[in-house]
Design an enzyme around this catalytic site. Structure first.
Site, PDB file in Angstrom:
ATOM      1  N   ASN A 207     -10.765   2.005   1.981  1.00 26.11           N
ATOM      2  CA  ASN A 207     -11.816   1.748   0.991  1.00 26.11           C
ATOM      3  C   ASN A 207     -12.129   0.255   0.947  1.00 26.11           C
ATOM      4  O   ASN A 207     -11.520  -0.537   1.665  1.00 26.11           O
ATOM      5  CB  ASN A 207     -11.401   2.290  -0.380  1.00 26.11           C
ATOM      6  CG  ASN A 207     -10.114   1.658  -0.855  1.00 26.11           C
ATOM      7  OD1 ASN A 207     -10.032   0.463  -1.050  1.00 26.11           O
ATOM      8  ND2 ASN A 207      -9.070   2.473  -1.011  1.00 26.11           N
ATOM      9  N   LYS A 286      -5.715   8.984  21.016  1.00 26.85           N
ATOM     10  CA  LYS A 286      -7.074   8.757  20.503  1.00 26.85           C
ATOM     11  C   LYS A 286      -7.884  10.053  20.609  1.00 26.85           C
ATOM     12  O   LYS A 286      -7.882  10.691  21.671  1.00 26.85           O
ATOM     13  CB  LYS A 286      -7.735   7.646  21.313  1.00 26.85           C
ATOM     14  CG  LYS A 286      -9.075   7.241  20.771  1.00 26.85           C
ATOM     15  CD  LYS A 286      -9.749   6.203  21.635  1.00 26.85           C
ATOM     16  CE  LYS A 286     -11.194   6.074  21.203  1.00 26.85           C
ATOM     17  NZ  LYS A 286     -12.046   5.610  22.274  1.00 26.85           N
ATOM     18  N   LYS A 338      -1.787   9.384 -17.453  1.00 22.95           N
ATOM     19  CA  LYS A 338      -0.808   8.665 -16.622  1.00 22.95           C
ATOM     20  C   LYS A 338       0.240   7.923 -17.460  1.00 22.95           C
ATOM     21  O   LYS A 338       1.044   7.179 -16.922  1.00 22.95           O
ATOM     22  CB  LYS A 338      -1.522   7.716 -15.662  1.00 22.95           C
ATOM     23  CG  LYS A 338      -2.521   8.430 -14.734  1.00 22.95           C
ATOM     24  CD  LYS A 338      -2.965   7.561 -13.567  1.00 22.95           C
ATOM     25  CE  LYS A 338      -4.091   8.242 -12.795  1.00 22.95           C
ATOM     26  NZ  LYS A 338      -4.339   7.631 -11.483  1.00 22.95           N
TER      27      LYS A 338
HETATM   28  N1  CTP Z   1      -3.478   5.363  -8.242  1.00 22.90           N
HETATM   29  C1  CTP Z   1      -2.235   5.586  -7.694  1.00 22.90           C
HETATM   30  N2  CTP Z   1      -2.064   6.543  -6.743  1.00 22.90           N
HETATM   31  C2  CTP Z   1      -3.109   7.270  -6.302  1.00 22.90           C
HETATM   32  C3  CTP Z   1      -4.396   7.050  -6.851  1.00 22.90           C
HETATM   33  C4  CTP Z   1      -4.549   6.071  -7.835  1.00 22.90           C
HETATM   34  O1  CTP Z   1      -1.269   4.922  -8.095  1.00 22.90           O
HETATM   35  N3  CTP Z   1      -2.915   8.179  -5.362  1.00 22.90           N
HETATM   36  C5  CTP Z   1      -3.619   4.343  -9.310  1.00 22.90           C
HETATM   37  C6  CTP Z   1      -4.467   3.141  -8.941  1.00 22.90           C
HETATM   38  O2  CTP Z   1      -3.639   2.110  -8.417  1.00 22.90           O
HETATM   39  C7  CTP Z   1      -5.076   2.754 -10.258  1.00 22.90           C
HETATM   40  C8  CTP Z   1      -5.182   4.057 -11.016  1.00 22.90           C
HETATM   41  O3  CTP Z   1      -4.290   4.958 -10.372  1.00 22.90           O
HETATM   42  O4  CTP Z   1      -4.234   1.902 -11.018  1.00 22.90           O
HETATM   43  C9  CTP Z   1      -6.545   4.675 -11.054  1.00 22.90           C
HETATM   44  O5  CTP Z   1      -7.091   4.772  -9.796  1.00 22.90           O
HETATM   45  P1  CTP Z   1      -8.548   5.378  -9.584  1.00 22.90           P
HETATM   46  O6  CTP Z   1      -8.848   5.433  -8.121  1.00 22.90           O
HETATM   47  O7  CTP Z   1      -9.528   4.729 -10.518  1.00 22.90           O
HETATM   48  O8  CTP Z   1      -8.405   6.835 -10.167  1.00 22.90           O
HETATM   49  P2  CTP Z   1      -7.725   8.141  -9.712  1.00 22.90           P
HETATM   50  O9  CTP Z   1      -6.547   8.373 -10.594  1.00 22.90           O
HETATM   51  O10 CTP Z   1      -7.473   8.164  -8.232  1.00 22.90           O
HETATM   52  O11 CTP Z   1      -8.858   9.204 -10.119  1.00 22.90           O
HETATM   53  P3  CTP Z   1     -10.313   9.440  -9.497  1.00 22.90           P
HETATM   54  O12 CTP Z   1     -10.254   8.926  -8.081  1.00 22.90           O
HETATM   55  O13 CTP Z   1     -10.484  10.892  -9.611  1.00 22.90           O
HETATM   56  O14 CTP Z   1     -11.251   8.657 -10.374  1.00 22.90           O
END
Ligand code: CTP
Length: 400
Positions: A207, A286, A338
């Protein structure tokens, strides 16, 4: 960080007194309680009314006047968190260095029990005069602090040292004075950057996260005395000095590093943008293109933050939420689901916020229900705000 701090600004008689209006205004904006003392000389350059309008308080000019609402010079001296003398002329520096208390400002400085900072401003020849230099040296040895002076063109036309530091520089130093060391010895675990989920030896899914937010937090925490472990996904940023950096690539590696370091941490700040899914199987060769459309089967990565939330004792857990709409709703949901103490949410679709830019626009949700809505600012400034809230949260938790 200056909220509620009582800061007394002493203004001596120099042309730089006009700059003090900007300093006082900056302190008021930073939510400090500001009291102003002016010498007789200062009033020739700027009127007390300017400062009473800026602070909403009467300005202290005369030891024996009774318009100070019952506040005496001793109360002024004893009830301040910091006394800043800006501009500090050769005269006020000389008086304090020699124990002279013949007006409100010099008396308050001598009676002060808080830290006193001088911001010198005077003609270069005066500044270089050995008498003035000796006075400054003596005051430094006695524990008085100095900000500036800068070098440059002076009001009298000469060029050299003697120019008062700019109000924003003084403000910056003052803010640093109040935050330096407030996280002394606190163990902070920070995660930053993206994760990379491999597809084959040459491709991956990732990302746009640059890691800037997490690295700014790690550096700011280190500067405030914390012992910082930074678990970092692949980023183009130099490892911050004085911080233990653990480099990882995938979400599973990040999870392992976080779980290993979690039990030994007081605060966990999870600013990494973790991939929610990874390719179900990773080809060791690959993958060759073919005429058919390609479908990539993905499986879910563990939610590291949610896992830490389930394990957490009295650690402070800070999460991030990157959203593109319904920010408040999703932020509150993530905070609860969380088991977080603080959640920093941003709408990454807004210009100036989110991934790969130097600024951010965040809202910080506290588990007790309060919400702080910050304007656009640099990621360094956002980092400071987050750490202020962490420091406050910790002191509230310990009942201080
Ligand atoms: N996070 C994490 N592990 C994951 C996904 C997210 O620890 N597999 C943590 C990120 O580091 C951040 C928080 O969760 O602190 C929120 O991440 P975000 O991407 O905004 O949300 P998600 O919980 O992944 O939910 P969604 O993608 O559905 O919005």
């Amino acid at each position: 960080m200056l909220t509620g701090r009582i800061i007394t600004v002493g203004i001596a008689g120099g042309i730089a007194a006009y700059k003090s209006a900007e300093l006082v205004s900056g302190l008021v904006k930073a939510k400090a309680k500001v009291r102003v003392i002016m010498t007789e000389g200062a009033q020739n350059f700027i009127r007390p009314m300017t400062f009473s309008a800026l602070t909403g308080n009467a300005v202290f000019t005369d030891m024996f006047a009774d318009n100070h609402g019952g506040v005496t010079h001793i109360e002024l001296a004893q009830n301040a968190d910091l006394l800043v003398v800006a501009p500090a002329t050769a005269n006020i520096i000389g008086k304090v260095a020699n124990g002279i208390a013949d007006d409100m400002l010099s008396t308050v400085i001598l009676a002060a029990s808080c830290e006193v900072v001088f911001c010198p401003a005077m003609n270069t020849v005066m500044y270089k005069n050995p008498v003035v230099q000796q006075n400054i040296k003596k005051l430094r040895q006695l524990g008085y602090a100095f900000i500036g002076p800068n070098s440059g063109q002076l009001a009298c036309g000469s060029t050299g040292p003697g120019r008062m530091s700019e109000p924003h520089e003084i403000l910056h130093h003052i803010k640093q004075m109040f935050t330096a060391g407030d996280l002394e010895g606190v163990k902070i675990l920070v995660s930053a950057g993206p994760t990379r989920e491999p597809i084959d030896p040459v491709r991956y899914i990732s990302n746009r996260s640059s890691g800037k937010m997490g690295y700014s937090i790690a550096k700011a925490a280190r500067d405030r005395g914390a012992k910082v472990v930074l678990v970092s996904g692949p980023v183009n940023l130099p490892p911050p000095e004085g911080v233990t950096v653990i480099k990882v690539e995938t979400a599973l590696q990040m999870r392992r590093a976080m779980l290993e370091n979690f039990p030994d941490s007081d605060v966990v700040i999870k600013s990494a943008a973790v991939a929610d899914y990874r390719p179900k199987s990773v080809s060791d060769k690959k993958i060759k293109k073919s005429h058919d459309p390609m479908v990539l089967a993905m499986e879910k990565n563990p939610d590291i933050l949610a896992e830490l939330g389930r394990m957490k004792g009295n650690q402070v857990l800070v999460g991030f939420a990157a959203e593109t709409g319904k920010l408040d709703e999703y932020a509150r949901l993530k905070l609860r689901q969380k088991n977080l103490d603080l959640l920093v949410a941003n709408d990454v679709s807004v210009p100036g916020a989110g991934f790969d830019v130097d600024t951010n626009i965040v809202k910080i949700f506290n588990r007790n229900g309060t919400v702080i809505d910050l304007p656009m600012m640099t990621k360094e400034e956002v980092a400071k705000h987050i750490l202020d809230l962490v420091a406050r949260y910790r002191s509230e938790q310990s009942g201080e």
